[in-house]
Scaffold this active site. Structure first.
Site, mmCIF file in Angstrom:
data_model
loop_
_atom_site.group_PDB
_atom_site.id
_atom_site.type_symbol
_atom_site.label_atom_id
_atom_site.label_comp_id
_atom_site.label_asym_id
_atom_site.label_seq_id
_atom_site.Cartn_x
_atom_site.Cartn_y
_atom_site.Cartn_z
ATOM 1 N N MET A 152 0.842 -1.215 0.000
ATOM 2 C CA MET A 152 0.000 0.000 0.000
ATOM 3 C C MET A 152 0.873 1.258 0.000
ATOM 4 S SD MET A 152 -2.989 1.289 2.586
ATOM 5 C CE MET A 152 -2.258 0.668 4.077
ATOM 6 N N LEU A 153 1.782 1.358 0.941
ATOM 7 C CA LEU A 153 2.643 2.544 1.002
ATOM 8 C C LEU A 153 3.700 2.511 -0.101
ATOM 9 C CD1 LEU A 153 3.623 5.117 2.341
ATOM 10 C CD2 LEU A 153 4.825 3.739 4.045
ATOM 11 N N ALA A 175 7.179 -4.962 4.887
ATOM 12 C CA ALA A 175 6.945 -5.253 6.305
ATOM 13 C C ALA A 175 5.917 -6.362 6.419
ATOM 14 C CB ALA A 175 6.440 -3.999 7.023
ATOM 15 N N TYR A 176 5.882 -6.947 7.606
ATOM 16 C CA TYR A 176 4.779 -7.846 7.958
ATOM 17 C C TYR A 176 3.758 -6.960 8.662
ATOM 18 C CZ TYR A 176 2.094 -11.652 9.953
ATOM 19 O OH TYR A 176 1.065 -12.503 10.281
ATOM 20 N N THR A 177 2.582 -6.796 8.100
ATOM 21 C CA THR A 177 1.647 -5.789 8.619
ATOM 22 C C THR A 177 0.326 -6.356 9.144
ATOM 23 O OG1 THR A 177 0.852 -5.414 6.362
ATOM 24 C CG2 THR A 177 2.571 -3.941 7.167
ATOM 25 N N TYR A 181 3.270 -7.628 16.779
ATOM 26 C CA TYR A 181 3.577 -6.763 15.631
ATOM 27 C C TYR A 181 4.307 -5.507 16.129
ATOM 28 C CZ TYR A 181 2.661 -3.011 12.235
ATOM 29 O OH TYR A 181 2.787 -1.938 11.383
ATOM 30 N N LYS A 228 8.045 -4.166 15.355
ATOM 31 C CA LYS A 228 8.287 -2.869 14.705
ATOM 32 C C LYS A 228 9.263 -2.029 15.543
ATOM 33 C CE LYS A 228 6.894 -1.437 11.452
ATOM 34 N NZ LYS A 228 7.477 -1.579 10.075
HETATM 35 N N1 LIG Z 1 -0.986 -0.061 7.187
HETATM 36 C C1 LIG Z 1 -0.992 0.749 8.232
HETATM 37 O O1 LIG Z 1 -2.039 1.246 8.678
HETATM 38 C C2 LIG Z 1 0.308 1.093 8.907
HETATM 39 C C3 LIG Z 1 0.258 1.817 10.109
HETATM 40 C C4 LIG Z 1 1.462 2.156 10.715
HETATM 41 C C5 LIG Z 1 2.668 1.804 10.156
HETATM 42 N N2 LIG Z 1 2.686 1.096 9.004
HETATM 43 C C6 LIG Z 1 3.984 0.721 8.436
HETATM 44 O O2 LIG Z 1 4.083 1.256 7.122
HETATM 45 C C7 LIG Z 1 4.860 0.390 6.310
HETATM 46 C C8 LIG Z 1 4.112 0.022 5.037
HETATM 47 O O3 LIG Z 1 2.918 -0.657 5.408
HETATM 48 P P1 LIG Z 1 1.817 -1.114 4.325
HETATM 49 O O4 LIG Z 1 0.510 -1.087 5.016
HETATM 50 O O5 LIG Z 1 2.029 -0.390 3.061
HETATM 51 O O6 LIG Z 1 2.232 -2.641 4.134
HETATM 52 P P2 LIG Z 1 1.663 -3.691 3.068
HETATM 53 O O7 LIG Z 1 0.615 -3.095 2.220
HETATM 54 O O8 LIG Z 1 1.331 -4.930 3.857
HETATM 55 O O9 LIG Z 1 2.927 -3.962 2.155
HETATM 56 C C9 LIG Z 1 4.022 -4.674 2.594
HETATM 57 C C10 LIG Z 1 4.770 -5.121 1.365
HETATM 58 O O10 LIG Z 1 5.933 -5.862 1.787
HETATM 59 C C11 LIG Z 1 6.104 -6.906 0.834
HETATM 60 N N3 LIG Z 1 6.951 -7.962 1.374
HETATM 61 C C12 LIG Z 1 6.607 -8.995 2.180
HETATM 62 N N4 LIG Z 1 7.666 -9.755 2.457
HETATM 63 C C13 LIG Z 1 8.721 -9.209 1.786
HETATM 64 C C14 LIG Z 1 10.087 -9.539 1.680
HETATM 65 N N5 LIG Z 1 10.614 -10.602 2.327
HETATM 66 N N6 LIG Z 1 10.878 -8.768 0.913
HETATM 67 C C15 LIG Z 1 10.379 -7.700 0.258
HETATM 68 N N7 LIG Z 1 9.084 -7.338 0.320
HETATM 69 C C16 LIG Z 1 8.265 -8.080 1.089
HETATM 70 C C17 LIG Z 1 4.714 -7.387 0.560
HETATM 71 O O11 LIG Z 1 4.682 -8.110 -0.645
HETATM 72 P P3 LIG Z 1 3.756 -9.435 -0.802
HETATM 73 O O12 LIG Z 1 2.409 -9.015 -0.366
HETATM 74 O O13 LIG Z 1 3.885 -9.764 -2.241
HETATM 75 O O14 LIG Z 1 4.367 -10.457 0.110
HETATM 76 C C18 LIG Z 1 3.958 -6.062 0.462
HETATM 77 O O15 LIG Z 1 3.983 -5.575 -0.851
HETATM 78 C C19 LIG Z 1 5.234 -0.794 7.190
HETATM 79 O O16 LIG Z 1 6.495 -0.581 7.768
HETATM 80 C C20 LIG Z 1 4.171 -0.759 8.272
HETATM 81 O O17 LIG Z 1 4.611 -1.380 9.466
HETATM 82 C C21 LIG Z 1 1.543 0.734 8.362
#
Ligand SMILES: NC(=O)c1ccc[n+]([C@@H]2O[C@H](COP(=O)([O-])OP(=O)(O)OC[C@H]3O[C@@H](n4cnc5c(N)ncnc54)[C@H](OP(=O)(O)O)[C@@H]3O)[C@@H](O)[C@H]2O)c1
Length: 298
Positions: free
Chosen positions: A14-15, A62-64, A129, A133
């Site tokens: 997403m990000l 990340a693992y989210t 989680y 983090k």
């Molecule tokens: N979402 C929120 O509300 C939120 C809130 C606070 C902080 N954050 C932080 O913001 C950041 C981005 O979050 P997001 O929500 O965009 O996450 P996301 O949508 O879950 O995306 C995570 C990405 O990481 C990829 N990934 C998984 N394993 C991997 C690996 N071994 N090597 C390389 N890529 C890999 C996934 O690909 P696949 O799906 O193909 O495995 C996915 O594209 C993270 O650090 C998260 O902790 C998010």
């Protein structure tokens, strides 16, 4: 800004996808999806850095799955701690700035004022989680040239939290969890501003106001004129594997001062813009301007 490229890992998320879309309009960007580059594979990461020598690596991988982390502990640890450890170690070797994202969940929510960067983290229990983090932040902080941005309640084209209201008769948002929804495109804009100024260290991203999830969904219901009935609940009414912070509001004082800005604005404005864009399906048109994916890196 840089003659050398900016690498984005996890660019299919997403990000990551909005970072790639936004930054590639302004900078030379090489986005790597999970299938292109596994951040937990040191050989792959090393080969990529050796070949590209990027000025900046932005890690959006990340693992989210917050509740999933309670049962998939190894996976969460690997991705949120060991991956960043590998990136930090190798980015230090290649002189690459490491940009990383963390979360308001590093705080337990027991506060009456917005959390500042100097506050001691204290993840809610249980919330594996959040623990991973926090450990990931510590790993990234081992490299001097790092930037960590704590964000919260992200929404974006890839994971839209709000259109689920459409077609629903009723919905039960939390009334006692406070923070602000943040559009991933806004995070990309802020990261670009920080990179232009060579920001280092830990920053919180936040708007000037905050709300409960119930108030956010009430806003969305009104903006989209939906007939859905909202029945707010307390966190304790819903049994989830991981505990969420109640008061997760982050302070933007340090960020504003660093950027030299007076205010960040209200969370309502970008959310309204996102909802309008979604409604007009303009966002899906933007997809066509997405940078070409880097082919599998060998
Ligand atoms: N979402 C929120 O509300 C939120 C809130 C606070 C902080 N954050 C932080 O913001 C950041 C981005 O979050 P997001 O929500 O965009 O996450 P996301 O949508 O879950 O995306 C995570 C990405 O990481 C990829 N990934 C998984 N394993 C991997 C690996 N071994 N090597 C390389 N890529 C890999 C996934 O690909 P696949 O799906 O193909 O495995 C996915 O594209 C993270 O650090 C998260 O902790 C998010």
């Amino acid at each position: 800004m840089n003659a050398k490229p900016i690498v984005i890992t996890g660019s299919g998320g997403m990000l990551g996808s909005d970072l790639a879309l936004y930054l590639s309009e302004k900078e030379l960007v090489l986005p790597f999806k999970h299938s292109d580059l596994d951040i937990t594979n040191p050989d792959m990461v090393r080969r990529m850095l050796e070949k590209i020598r990027p000025a900046v690596l932005i890690n959006a991988a990340a693992y989210t799955n917050v509740d999933g982390a309670e049962r998939e502990r190894d996976k969460a640890l690997l991705l949120n701690v060991e991956g960043p450890e590998i990136l930090a170690e190798l980015c230090a070797v290649y002189g690459t700035k490491l940009v990383h994202f963390s979360t308001d969940y590093v705080f337990n929510g027991q506060s009456t004022r917005p959390w500042e960067e100097t506050d001691t983290p204290c993840p809610p229990q249980p919330n594996y989680y959040a623990e991973t983090k926090l450990a990931g932040e510590v790993a990234v902080q081992t490299i001097a040239n790092h930037l960590i941005l704590r964000v919260q309640w992200l929404f974006g084209e890839k994971k839209d939290r709000f259109t689920i209201l459409k077609g629903k008769e009723s919905f039960t948002p939390f009334r006692d969890q406070f923070g602000a929804p943040q559009w991933t495109r806004e995070i990309a804009r802020i990261i670009h501003e920080l990179l232009k100024r060579d920001a280092r260290g830990l920053f919180h991203f936040a708007y000037d106001d905050y709300a409960s999830w119930a108030e956010v969904y009430e806003f969305v219901k009104e903006e989209l004129a939906l007939p859905v009935k909202l029945s707010p609940v307390q966190s304790e009414d819903v049994l989830l594997p991981a505990k969420r912070p109640t008061f997760g509001v982050l302070s933007n004082k340090k960020l504003l001062s660093f950027l030299g800005w007076k205010k960040m604005g209200s969370w309502k404005d970008p959310l309204r813009e996102f909802l309008i864009l979604k409604t007009q399906t303009a966002l899906s048109k933007r997809e066509s301007t997405q940078p070409l994916p880097v082919s599998q890196f060998q």
